[in-house]
Scaffold this active site. Structure first.
Site, mmCIF file in Angstrom:
data_model
loop_
_atom_site.group_PDB
_atom_site.id
_atom_site.type_symbol
_atom_site.label_atom_id
_atom_site.label_comp_id
_atom_site.label_asym_id
_atom_site.label_seq_id
_atom_site.Cartn_x
_atom_site.Cartn_y
_atom_site.Cartn_z
ATOM 1 C CB SER A 101 -0.861 0.130 1.086
ATOM 2 O OG SER A 101 -1.696 0.878 1.087
ATOM 3 C CG HIS A 124 -4.704 -1.204 -1.587
ATOM 4 N ND1 HIS A 124 -5.582 -1.981 -0.418
ATOM 5 C CD2 HIS A 124 -3.730 -0.440 -1.255
ATOM 6 C CE1 HIS A 124 -5.216 -0.942 0.618
ATOM 7 N NE2 HIS A 124 -4.137 -0.314 0.207
#
Length: 426
Positions: A101, A124
């Site tokens: 992330s 993501h």
């Protein structure tokens, strides 16, 4: 509106205010190691401003950033990424366990990105926690799209391709092994030995990945194939490789030639080695025409595309990935997010204390005390909840301003004036 985060546990961990990073000197006085071994940013400890301040005090010419992080606050990660870009030191990142992330785009500021043997990388879309009406949820969704597009542009700048390509991979929550991250262009090399994989696994197991859809590469599908458009750097690297091969060939023919200044040897044909190397770097597939004319035509096409690219202003000291409008929007959104979060926390404290008063755990006169205490120490809610309900009477007693509002009014009156006495005013 809440701040976007790479992941959003409902309760931040703040017991150790510097647990997510540390900076230390190594034996070489001209090198420092920076460790990011936890969730990043203000929700989990100190704000990124403290990290940036500490980094600015580093005068070494080499920085090694070691990462094992599930992500964290998007804005803090952006600030750290830009601080690393601004620093004059040569920055090498080694992913010791996981760069997920926000950590996966933070490391893109490095000059060299190394994946430890067995390490993983995950990308993501940004996440957040929102509360409010439909308009506020739409505003939150628009904010997340803007932030995610900014992150996607970081990947595209490093690995090639378009923002849209990377948003598709982000939306799918894509996990990469060390080798897959290198193939995708998000890292440069894999380092370490097979024996180091055990240590890597221990570092990965230290992180809580349950909030993610797949919680690790072994649980995730294989990454989608990367059909990235070559960047300017890719083209330049390919041309430099071709020039190096040409220089070596010329040297073998008895000429000494600098790699960046190739010369032509009139009447000399290209060797098979040079022809094959140039074709590979220009993307000419096996079986296609490999005449001199075809090679030159392809080279002209590549060079023309490079020249026709829009001119990009040279980055000043303190490179920022965002343009002015995006940066201003993110700053405003961040301020609004903090305000909304503080308002939400205040409402939660009021609700908790009001419930305690209503259930008779604390007297109404202590309401303000408990609200202030919860603001200073959220853990105090455990003490409040441990109080037994009914400690404080909650039914009306004595004179309340109306004859029907308290069932014991006559009893209290008779106690002081005697039974059968007439009430004042009767």
């Amino acid at each position: 509106m809440p701040r976007p985060n790479s992941h959003s546990p409902l309760k931040p961990r703040v017991e150790n205010k510097t647990s997510w990073y540390r900076i230390k000197n190594v034996k070489d006085e001209d090198e420092v190691e920076v460790f990011i071994y936890d969730a990043i940013g203000g929700w989990w400890g100190v704000e990124a401003s403290q990290f940036v301040k500490d980094l600015s005090n580093v005068t070494a010419s080499k920085i090694t950033l070691r990462v094992n992080s599930p992500g964290g606050d998007v804005y803090d990660a952006l600030a750290i990424m830009n601080a690393l870009k601004r620093h004059e030191a040569h920055v090498t990142v080694t992913v010791d366990g996981i760069a997920a992330s926000a950590a996966s785009f933070l490391i893109q500021a490095a000059d060299d990105i190394q994946m430890g043997k067995g390490a993983e990388l995950m990308i993501h879309d940004a996440l957040t926690i929102a509360i409010g009406n439909a308009a506020e949820f739409r505003e939150a969704a628009d904010l997340l799209d803007r932030v995610s597009n900014t992150i996607a542009s970081v990947y595209a700048d490093r690995a090639g391709g378009t923002t849209e390509d990377w948003r598709e991979r982000m939306t799918a929550e894509t996990w990469y092994s060390a080798e897959e991250a290198v193939s995708a262009g998000l890292a440069d090399s894999v380092v370490g030995s097979e024996s180091s994989e055990k240590e890597t696994e221990e570092l990965k197991n230290h992180l809580d990945l349950s909030i993610f859809a797949y919680a690790g590469r072994r649980n995730a599908p294989a990454p989608a194939p990367t059909n990235a458009t070559p960047t300017r750097r890719d083209i330049q690297d390919h041309l430099n490789d071709a020039l190096a091969v040409a220089a070596q060939w010329n040297t073998e023919q008895g000429e000494t030639v600098k790699p960046t200044q190739p010369t032509t040897m009139e009447g000399a044909d290209m060797s098979d080695k040079l022809t094959q190397g140039v074709c590979q770097r220009l993307g000419i597939k096996d079986g296609e025409s490999v005449t001199d004319e075809a090679i030159l035509a392809t080279l002209d096409e590549v060079l023309n595309e490079q020249v026709q690219e829009p001119a990009v202003p040279a980055a000043a000291a303190g490179t920022v990935v965002l343009d002015e409008a995006q940066y201003s929007s993110l700053v405003n959104d961040a301020a609004a997010g903090r305000e909304a979060r503080n308002r939400q926390l205040s409402n939660d404290r009021d609700r908790i204390v009001n419930d305690a008063v209503t259930s008779g755990r604390i007297p109404p006169a202590r309401r303000a005390h408990w609200v202030n205490l919860l603001e200073q120490d959220p853990e105090a809610v455990k003490t409040l909840n441990a109080l037994a309900p009914g400690l404080i009477p909650v039914e009306a007693r004595g004179f309340t301003g109306g004859v029907d509002e308290a069932g014991d009014e006559d009893r209290v009156f008779n106690k002081y004036w005697g039974e059968g006495s007439a009430k004042e005013g009767e």
